[in-house]
Design an enzyme around this catalytic site. Structure first.
Site, short mmCIF file in Angstrom:
data_model
loop_
_atom_site.label_atom_id
_atom_site.label_comp_id
_atom_site.label_asym_id
_atom_site.label_seq_id
_atom_site.Cartn_x
_atom_site.Cartn_y
_atom_site.Cartn_z
N ASP A 211 -8.63 3.03 -1.22
CA ASP A 211 -7.88 2.82 -2.53
C ASP A 211 -6.66 2.33 -1.95
OD1 ASP A 211 -9.58 3.88 -3.98
OD2 ASP A 211 -8.97 6.00 -3.87
N TYR B 280 -10.46 11.51 7.83
CA TYR B 280 -9.38 11.27 7.21
C TYR B 280 -8.37 12.51 7.52
CZ TYR B 280 -12.13 8.13 4.40
OH TYR B 280 -13.12 7.25 3.83
N ASP C 203 -5.24 11.51 -7.92
CA ASP C 203 -4.32 11.16 -6.99
C ASP C 203 -2.80 10.63 -7.66
OD1 ASP C 203 -4.45 8.36 -7.91
OD2 ASP C 203 -5.49 7.60 -5.96
N ARG D 4 -10.35 12.19 -2.85
CA ARG D 4 -9.35 12.70 -4.10
C ARG D 4 -10.21 13.36 -5.29
NH1 ARG D 4 -9.15 7.76 -7.92
NH2 ARG D 4 -10.25 5.94 -6.83
#
Length: 241
Positions: A48, A76, A90, A182
């Site tokens: 993203d 991540y 988010d 997310r």
């Protein structure tokens, strides 16, 4: 990785690139395409715009190998805020709901995170680049339209908190292809009962490929400039005097 003078990006190379915050994955592809005047450039595994970190970029004939990289496990580092939700899950959209975090403890957070290890189903967020009927979901979302999405199975191999200072929680997650962090954060917030949204995300690893070995956009610009200087120097030496 070292940008070797022997690289032939037109013929085909695989690059590890650090995506900056605010850039789309396609922005990185376009930058490389423009810098080196290459027609065939692609990336394995979308990030993203808000996210940073490792992108695998393939050029030339190497673009045929993109699928084999896209299917690898990902790691991540993520940061979430408890006590609120957003429509995009988010920080890209405004907070739409707030709830008390008075009863949320470190133990509560640790237990919630641990419960999300393993196989589970996810829906792609409406504010995402996934397609339904050939149209990006975020385009529906911008018009206030929610469409049906097929749930898909993902696997969270591990999820470990690295810092808990309620309302902020940082954690590391290792997961399968197609996992939306997310969406995972939104689900964690629902389980705790106070809501949560993602505020930072960095991809640190794709299988054996690590962010610490990636080059930056500035590295690529410098490589292009130095490469052009070498070409011009060689051409000047070849001119008869």
């Amino acid at each position: 990785m070292i940008l070797s003078p022997e690289f032939d990006l037109h013929e085909g190379e695989m690059l590890l690139v650090r995506k900056p915050k605010g850039w789309t994955s396609f922005d990185v592809v376009n930058k490389i395409r423009g810098l080196f005047h290459i027609a065939k450039v692609g990336h394995a595994g979308t990030l993203d715009p808000m996210a940073t970190g490792l992108l695998i970029i393939c050029t030339g004939k190497k673009t045929k190998e993109i699928d084999q990289y896209a299917g690898l496990e990902k790691e991540y580092n993520a940061t979430m805020i408890l006590g609120a939700r957003t429509s995009s899950f988010d920080a890209e959209t405004p907070v739409i709901e707030r709830r008390s975090i008075d009863d949320v403890t470190e133990e509560t957070v640790r237990a919630a995170l641990a419960s999300f290890a393993g196989y589970q189903t996810q829906l792609a967020p409406m504010w995402s680049a996934a397609k339904v009927d050939g149209k990006r979901l975020y385009k529906y979302a911008r018009n206030g339209v929610e469409v049906q999405r097929r749930p898909r199975e993902v696997n969270v191999y591990s999820i470990v908190p690295t810092r808990i200072m309620v309302p902020e929680v940082q954690f590391t997650v290792v997961c399968s292809k197609g996992t939306y962090i997310r969406a995972l954060v939104d689900d964690i917030g629902k389980l705790i009962g106070c809501g949560a949204y993602l505020t930072a995300l960095e991809r640190t690893r794709i299988d054996q490929f690590c962010l610490t070995d990636a080059v930056t956009i500035d590295d690529l610009i410098d490589y292009r400039r130095n490469r052009q200087d070498r070409i011009e120097s060689h051409e000047n030496r070849s001119i008869p005097r």
